[in-house]
Design a protein around this motif. Sequence first.
Motif, mmCIF file in Angstrom:
data_model
loop_
_atom_site.group_PDB
_atom_site.id
_atom_site.type_symbol
_atom_site.label_atom_id
_atom_site.label_comp_id
_atom_site.label_asym_id
_atom_site.label_seq_id
_atom_site.Cartn_x
_atom_site.Cartn_y
_atom_site.Cartn_z
ATOM 1 N N ASP A 182 45.180 58.888 41.952
ATOM 2 C CA ASP A 182 45.151 57.625 41.208
ATOM 3 C C ASP A 182 44.302 56.596 41.957
ATOM 4 O O ASP A 182 44.787 55.544 42.388
ATOM 5 C CB ASP A 182 46.584 57.110 41.002
ATOM 6 N N VAL A 183 43.050 56.919 42.124
ATOM 7 C CA VAL A 183 42.110 56.074 42.859
ATOM 8 C C VAL A 183 40.843 55.933 42.030
ATOM 9 O O VAL A 183 40.287 56.936 41.571
ATOM 10 C CB VAL A 183 41.764 56.673 44.248
ATOM 11 N N TRP A 184 40.400 54.674 41.828
ATOM 12 C CA TRP A 184 39.163 54.462 41.069
ATOM 13 C C TRP A 184 37.984 55.037 41.832
ATOM 14 O O TRP A 184 37.880 54.902 43.063
ATOM 15 C CB TRP A 184 38.941 52.975 40.830
ATOM 16 N N ALA A 185 37.070 55.669 41.125
ATOM 17 C CA ALA A 185 35.866 56.239 41.738
ATOM 18 C C ALA A 185 34.668 55.933 40.850
ATOM 19 O O ALA A 185 34.777 55.891 39.622
ATOM 20 C CB ALA A 185 36.020 57.739 41.932
ATOM 21 N N GLY A 186 33.537 55.711 41.462
ATOM 22 C CA GLY A 186 32.314 55.404 40.718
ATOM 23 C C GLY A 186 31.310 54.722 41.613
ATOM 24 O O GLY A 186 31.344 54.872 42.842
ATOM 25 N N VAL A 187 30.408 53.979 40.994
ATOM 26 C CA VAL A 187 29.326 53.325 41.727
ATOM 27 C C VAL A 187 29.343 51.826 41.447
ATOM 28 O O VAL A 187 29.454 51.404 40.282
ATOM 29 C CB VAL A 187 27.951 53.907 41.328
ATOM 30 N N LEU A 188 29.256 51.036 42.511
ATOM 31 C CA LEU A 188 29.107 49.590 42.394
ATOM 32 C C LEU A 188 27.629 49.269 42.612
ATOM 33 O O LEU A 188 27.138 49.298 43.743
ATOM 34 C CB LEU A 188 29.967 48.881 43.437
ATOM 35 N N PRO A 189 26.864 48.993 41.541
ATOM 36 C CA PRO A 189 25.432 48.753 41.694
ATOM 37 C C PRO A 189 25.153 47.515 42.554
ATOM 38 O O PRO A 189 25.909 46.544 42.547
ATOM 39 C CB PRO A 189 24.938 48.546 40.253
ATOM 40 N N VAL A 190 24.057 47.572 43.271
ATOM 41 C CA VAL A 190 23.612 46.448 44.104
ATOM 42 C C VAL A 190 22.224 46.040 43.638
ATOM 43 O O VAL A 190 21.326 46.882 43.515
ATOM 44 C CB VAL A 190 23.572 46.844 45.596
ATOM 45 N N HIS A 191 22.040 44.736 43.371
ATOM 46 C CA HIS A 191 20.749 44.216 42.931
ATOM 47 C C HIS A 191 20.375 43.003 43.773
ATOM 48 O O HIS A 191 21.237 42.183 44.111
ATOM 49 C CB HIS A 191 20.786 43.804 41.452
ATOM 50 N N GLN A 192 19.104 42.886 44.090
ATOM 51 C CA GLN A 192 18.600 41.696 44.776
ATOM 52 C C GLN A 192 17.951 40.791 43.735
ATOM 53 O O GLN A 192 17.081 41.233 42.976
ATOM 54 C CB GLN A 192 17.577 42.075 45.843
ATOM 55 N N VAL A 193 18.387 39.532 43.681
ATOM 56 C CA VAL A 193 17.868 38.600 42.682
ATOM 57 C C VAL A 193 17.419 37.308 43.363
ATOM 58 O O VAL A 193 17.901 36.956 44.447
ATOM 59 C CB VAL A 193 18.924 38.276 41.601
ATOM 60 N N PHE A 194 16.495 36.597 42.711
ATOM 61 C CA PHE A 194 16.051 35.302 43.205
ATOM 62 C C PHE A 194 17.046 34.224 42.802
ATOM 63 O O PHE A 194 17.618 34.255 41.706
ATOM 64 C CB PHE A 194 14.671 34.949 42.651
ATOM 65 N N GLY A 195 17.231 33.241 43.664
ATOM 66 C CA GLY A 195 18.047 32.091 43.342
ATOM 67 C C GLY A 195 17.203 30.968 42.756
ATOM 68 O O GLY A 195 16.013 31.138 42.463
ATOM 69 N N GLU A 196 17.824 29.819 42.568
ATOM 70 C CA GLU A 196 17.126 28.647 42.039
ATOM 71 C C GLU A 196 16.148 28.125 43.087
ATOM 72 O O GLU A 196 16.515 27.900 44.239
ATOM 73 C CB GLU A 196 18.148 27.551 41.692
ATOM 74 N N PRO A 197 14.860 27.935 42.733
ATOM 75 C CA PRO A 197 13.879 27.437 43.700
ATOM 76 C C PRO A 197 14.273 26.058 44.250
ATOM 77 O O PRO A 197 14.749 25.200 43.508
ATOM 78 C CB PRO A 197 12.587 27.356 42.888
ATOM 79 N N VAL A 198 14.075 25.867 45.543
ATOM 80 C CA VAL A 198 14.369 24.600 46.211
ATOM 81 C C VAL A 198 13.043 23.988 46.655
ATOM 82 O O VAL A 198 12.390 24.500 47.566
ATOM 83 C CB VAL A 198 15.285 24.807 47.428
ATOM 84 N N PRO A 199 12.595 22.898 46.023
ATOM 85 C CA PRO A 199 11.289 22.331 46.366
ATOM 86 C C PRO A 199 11.278 21.691 47.751
ATOM 87 O O PRO A 199 12.309 21.214 48.241
ATOM 88 C CB PRO A 199 11.065 21.285 45.273
ATOM 89 N N ASP A 200 10.117 21.703 48.372
ATOM 90 C CA ASP A 200 9.888 20.993 49.623
ATOM 91 C C ASP A 200 10.163 19.505 49.387
ATOM 92 O O ASP A 200 9.697 18.939 48.393
ATOM 93 C CB ASP A 200 8.432 21.219 50.039
ATOM 94 N N PRO A 201 10.909 18.835 50.278
ATOM 95 C CA PRO A 201 11.162 17.401 50.089
ATOM 96 C C PRO A 201 9.886 16.567 49.998
ATOM 97 O O PRO A 201 9.892 15.478 49.412
ATOM 98 C CB PRO A 201 11.971 17.023 51.329
ATOM 99 N N LEU A 202 8.780 17.089 50.552
ATOM 100 C CA LEU A 202 7.514 16.365 50.517
ATOM 101 C C LEU A 202 6.644 16.745 49.323
ATOM 102 O O LEU A 202 5.518 16.239 49.196
ATOM 103 C CB LEU A 202 6.737 16.595 51.817
ATOM 104 N N LEU A 203 7.148 17.622 48.447
ATOM 105 C CA LEU A 203 6.367 18.060 47.288
ATOM 106 C C LEU A 203 6.248 16.934 46.266
ATOM 107 O O LEU A 203 7.227 16.251 45.958
ATOM 108 C CB LEU A 203 7.049 19.267 46.631
ATOM 109 N N ARG A 204 5.031 16.764 45.706
ATOM 110 C CA ARG A 204 4.862 15.782 44.646
ATOM 111 C C ARG A 204 5.633 16.200 43.403
ATOM 112 O O ARG A 204 5.717 17.386 43.074
ATOM 113 C CB ARG A 204 3.380 15.626 44.287
ATOM 114 N N ALA A 205 6.196 15.236 42.705
ATOM 115 C CA ALA A 205 7.058 15.515 41.555
ATOM 116 C C ALA A 205 6.310 16.146 40.390
ATOM 117 O O ALA A 205 6.923 16.781 39.526
ATOM 118 C CB ALA A 205 7.753 14.231 41.104
#
Length: 215
Positions: free
Chosen positions: A182-205
């Motif tokens: 009585d033990v769950w078995a299978g595969v836990l997929p792993v994915h690499q994803v991009f997060g929300e871009p963080v602009p340089d504080p000195l970047l022009r708007a």
Amino acid sequence: MSTPAPLSDTPRTRLGRARERGRADRAELHAILDAGRICHLGVPTEGAPMVIPTGYGRLGDTLYLHGSTGARSLRLGAATEVCVTVTHLDGIVLARSIFHHSINYRSAVVYGRLRVVTEPEEKLAGLRAVSESLAPGRWDVTRPPDRRELAATAVLALPLAEASVKVRQGPPVDDEADHALDVWAGVLPVHQVFGEPVPDPLLRADIPFPPEMIA
């Protein structure tokens, strides 16, 4: 179009265990390398190995690495045989027994001797390959390296002549007697994803984030 040569079969690339996971198709080697952004460069030092994570890029059957001209790992690597590895973790394989837990992965191992790139055109091409591997499209929109920056940057080339590929896919392989547990078995997929871009504080708007970076 000519068919790419199969992967090498040498004592260093020949698999000892789980040989069924080996791949002989050079296209699979290229795909694994192209899907990655960081490799691990292993070089021998005085009395102990050194393994350094570093950026890379591929052009044909050549892998290009870059770093500071003062980097000890690159100086040592250019003087002897090295090993470069790239691994993608695709899933955690959960079995009914601890012994049969595993991971789904794609991995490439390349052996050889690094060549210091000194020819200006190849050096720029190698740097572009590294840049495009990490950040596609940025080479064409950013300021190119100047003479001082090029002088401070080492570019090394590694042929893909001696390489091996190993892949594990699919569900767990439990002992038949454990299927009733009585033990769950299978595969836990792993994915690499991009997060929300963080602009340089000195970047022009008025400068937007390039959407092709995460397309």
